[in-house]
Design a protein around this motif. Sequence first.
Motif, PDB file in Angstrom:
ATOM      1  N   LEU A  85     111.668 -15.163 -82.945  1.00  0.00           N
ATOM      2  CA  LEU A  85     110.453 -15.982 -82.954  1.00  0.00           C
ATOM      3  C   LEU A  85     109.191 -15.140 -82.821  1.00  0.00           C
ATOM      4  O   LEU A  85     108.112 -15.548 -83.258  1.00  0.00           O
ATOM      5  CB  LEU A  85     110.522 -17.028 -81.843  1.00  0.00           C
ATOM      6  N   ALA A  86     109.327 -13.949 -82.255  1.00  0.00           N
ATOM      7  CA  ALA A  86     108.178 -13.043 -82.148  1.00  0.00           C
ATOM      8  C   ALA A  86     107.714 -12.575 -83.524  1.00  0.00           C
ATOM      9  O   ALA A  86     106.562 -12.173 -83.686  1.00  0.00           O
ATOM     10  CB  ALA A  86     108.528 -11.842 -81.275  1.00  0.00           C
ATOM     11  N   THR A  87     108.598 -12.652 -84.518  1.00  0.00           N
ATOM     12  CA  THR A  87     108.217 -12.218 -85.865  1.00  0.00           C
ATOM     13  C   THR A  87     107.367 -13.261 -86.568  1.00  0.00           C
ATOM     14  O   THR A  87     106.751 -12.960 -87.599  1.00  0.00           O
ATOM     15  CB  THR A  87     109.456 -11.921 -86.730  1.00  0.00           C
ATOM     16  N   VAL A  88     107.307 -14.492 -86.053  1.00  0.00           N
ATOM     17  CA  VAL A  88     106.564 -15.547 -86.759  1.00  0.00           C
ATOM     18  C   VAL A  88     105.050 -15.381 -86.622  1.00  0.00           C
ATOM     19  O   VAL A  88     104.363 -15.337 -87.664  1.00  0.00           O
ATOM     20  CB  VAL A  88     107.066 -16.934 -86.310  1.00  0.00           C
ATOM     21  N   PRO A  89     104.447 -15.264 -85.437  1.00  0.00           N
ATOM     22  CA  PRO A  89     105.002 -15.534 -84.106  1.00  0.00           C
ATOM     23  C   PRO A  89     104.702 -16.980 -83.685  1.00  0.00           C
ATOM     24  O   PRO A  89     103.820 -17.626 -84.244  1.00  0.00           O
ATOM     25  CB  PRO A  89     104.210 -14.562 -83.229  1.00  0.00           C
ATOM     26  N   VAL A  90     105.466 -17.476 -82.682  1.00  0.00           N
ATOM     27  CA  VAL A  90     105.142 -18.761 -82.072  1.00  0.00           C
ATOM     28  C   VAL A  90     104.367 -18.510 -80.784  1.00  0.00           C
ATOM     29  O   VAL A  90     104.325 -17.392 -80.281  1.00  0.00           O
ATOM     30  CB  VAL A  90     106.412 -19.594 -81.783  1.00  0.00           C
ATOM     31  N   ASP A  91     103.738 -19.563 -80.270  1.00  0.00           N
ATOM     32  CA  ASP A  91     102.900 -19.416 -79.080  1.00  0.00           C
ATOM     33  C   ASP A  91     103.672 -19.633 -77.783  1.00  0.00           C
ATOM     34  O   ASP A  91     103.291 -19.101 -76.738  1.00  0.00           O
ATOM     35  CB  ASP A  91     101.730 -20.405 -79.136  1.00  0.00           C
ATOM     36  N   LEU A  92     104.741 -20.430 -77.866  1.00  0.00           N
ATOM     37  CA  LEU A  92     105.445 -20.811 -76.644  1.00  0.00           C
ATOM     38  C   LEU A  92     106.878 -21.185 -76.989  1.00  0.00           C
ATOM     39  O   LEU A  92     107.135 -21.794 -78.033  1.00  0.00           O
ATOM     40  CB  LEU A  92     104.745 -22.018 -76.005  1.00  0.00           C
ATOM     41  N   ILE A  93     107.809 -20.808 -76.112  1.00  0.00           N
ATOM     42  CA  ILE A  93     109.199 -21.248 -76.221  1.00  0.00           C
ATOM     43  C   ILE A  93     109.489 -22.138 -75.016  1.00  0.00           C
ATOM     44  O   ILE A  93     109.302 -21.713 -73.874  1.00  0.00           O
ATOM     45  CB  ILE A  93     110.168 -20.045 -76.239  1.00  0.00           C
ATOM     46  N   PHE A  94     109.909 -23.362 -75.299  1.00  0.00           N
ATOM     47  CA  PHE A  94     110.283 -24.280 -74.227  1.00  0.00           C
ATOM     48  C   PHE A  94     111.796 -24.332 -74.160  1.00  0.00           C
ATOM     49  O   PHE A  94     112.455 -24.802 -75.082  1.00  0.00           O
ATOM     50  CB  PHE A  94     109.700 -25.670 -74.480  1.00  0.00           C
ATOM     51  N   ALA A  95     112.366 -23.782 -73.084  1.00  0.00           N
ATOM     52  CA  ALA A  95     113.822 -23.682 -72.942  1.00  0.00           C
ATOM     53  C   ALA A  95     114.229 -24.247 -71.587  1.00  0.00           C
ATOM     54  O   ALA A  95     114.526 -23.498 -70.641  1.00  0.00           O
ATOM     55  CB  ALA A  95     114.262 -22.232 -73.084  1.00  0.00           C
ATOM     56  N   PRO A  96     114.247 -25.574 -71.468  1.00  0.00           N
ATOM     57  CA  PRO A  96     114.558 -26.187 -70.180  1.00  0.00           C
ATOM     58  C   PRO A  96     116.042 -26.187 -69.866  1.00  0.00           C
ATOM     59  O   PRO A  96     116.885 -26.080 -70.764  1.00  0.00           O
ATOM     60  CB  PRO A  96     114.061 -27.628 -70.371  1.00  0.00           C
ATOM     61  N   GLN A  97     116.362 -26.318 -68.589  1.00  0.00           N
ATOM     62  CA  GLN A  97     117.738 -26.561 -68.168  1.00  0.00           C
ATOM     63  C   GLN A  97     118.063 -28.044 -68.383  1.00  0.00           C
ATOM     64  O   GLN A  97     117.147 -28.889 -68.418  1.00  0.00           O
ATOM     65  CB  GLN A  97     117.915 -26.187 -66.688  1.00  0.00           C
ATOM     66  N   PRO A  98     119.352 -28.390 -68.517  1.00  0.00           N
ATOM     67  CA  PRO A  98     119.710 -29.800 -68.746  1.00  0.00           C
ATOM     68  C   PRO A  98     119.129 -30.749 -67.705  1.00  0.00           C
ATOM     69  O   PRO A  98     118.704 -31.870 -68.038  1.00  0.00           O
ATOM     70  CB  PRO A  98     121.245 -29.787 -68.700  1.00  0.00           C
ATOM     71  N   GLU A  99     119.083 -30.312 -66.428  1.00  0.00           N
ATOM     72  CA  GLU A  99     118.582 -31.214 -65.385  1.00  0.00           C
ATOM     73  C   GLU A  99     117.074 -31.464 -65.487  1.00  0.00           C
ATOM     74  O   GLU A  99     116.568 -32.434 -64.936  1.00  0.00           O
ATOM     75  CB  GLU A  99     118.946 -30.683 -63.991  1.00  0.00           C
ATOM     76  N   GLU A 100     116.355 -30.597 -66.202  1.00  0.00           N
ATOM     77  CA  GLU A 100     114.928 -30.835 -66.438  1.00  0.00           C
ATOM     78  C   GLU A 100     114.733 -31.939 -67.475  1.00  0.00           C
ATOM     79  O   GLU A 100     113.799 -32.733 -67.384  1.00  0.00           O
ATOM     80  CB  GLU A 100     114.241 -29.542 -66.915  1.00  0.00           C
ATOM     81  N   VAL A 101     115.632 -31.988 -68.443  1.00  0.00           N
ATOM     82  CA  VAL A 101     115.558 -33.000 -69.497  1.00  0.00           C
ATOM     83  C   VAL A 101     116.205 -34.309 -69.046  1.00  0.00           C
ATOM     84  O   VAL A 101     115.680 -35.397 -69.314  1.00  0.00           O
ATOM     85  CB  VAL A 101     116.233 -32.476 -70.780  1.00  0.00           C
ATOM     86  N   TYR A 102     117.327 -34.197 -68.363  1.00  0.00           N
ATOM     87  CA  TYR A 102     118.067 -35.378 -67.901  1.00  0.00           C
ATOM     88  C   TYR A 102     118.256 -35.291 -66.383  1.00  0.00           C
ATOM     89  O   TYR A 102     119.335 -34.924 -65.899  1.00  0.00           O
ATOM     90  CB  TYR A 102     119.429 -35.463 -68.588  1.00  0.00           C
TER      91      TYR A 102
END
Length: 281
Positions: A85-102
Amino acid sequence: MTTAPIVRTVEELRRHVRAWKAAGEMVGVVPTMGALHEGHLSLARRARKECERVITTIFVNPKQFNNPDDLKKYPRTEEADAALLATVPVDLIFAPQPEEVYPDGFITTVSVGGVSEPLEGRMRPGHFDGVATVVTKLFGMTMADRGYFGQKDWQQLQVVLRLVRDLNIPVHIVGCETIRETDGLAMSSRNVRLTPEGRAKAHVLYEAIMAAATDIRAGQSDRMAIREAAEAIRAAGFDRVEYIELRDAETLMPSDDPARARRMLAAAWLDGVRLIDNIPV
């Protein structure tokens, strides 16, 4: 090359997004389950062209797996994904744990009727409820203006389009062309699970449905063209053909009306790996 910051919580994510929105910047989101490849990167690049800010989400959603083994086997490659993703680049990666989503006590399910019911919906009960629920949550969490999805998962794209339309979710959905390997095989995170022998014949799925579509346009009956495609796939050494169907491109209902946009969708097993593809007809 600097990798984008990885955030794990909705609170931190929204802190970034609120600042961008306050500056009048358009936010695009590319939802993924990680194990990224060129197909995902093409979505991020499209978002990069059209939005001031781009978020890629990486979350292996347990609610869209009806097979626990599939969930366990799904590759987790966050470090490599961040480097890509750094090659694009994007501004932010959101990588939550399951308990953050559910979180504990989570009991809500978003279910889209109609377009979610045939094909993948029939073969993978509950799958699209999981997709619709997590996509709704990700749109709410990211507060994105635009969402980017690949056409390889055509039925999923139609589910998301119907979801935002029916629930008045203020996100513009962009469906992006399927990215293929040089031999035509649609790029997928599952392809790495093919044996070398399987990988050498996997392209036949695409070739067979392309041939069927050409024959249908030339006047051959839908049923005969599809039967010949299934025979070609089996003859190539696939374990089995799950379905090849010609459907209305938007509703996914059976269609014999060439005046409407139609889509041929297919699923087949090879080396114990389930491959899907689709093309316009």
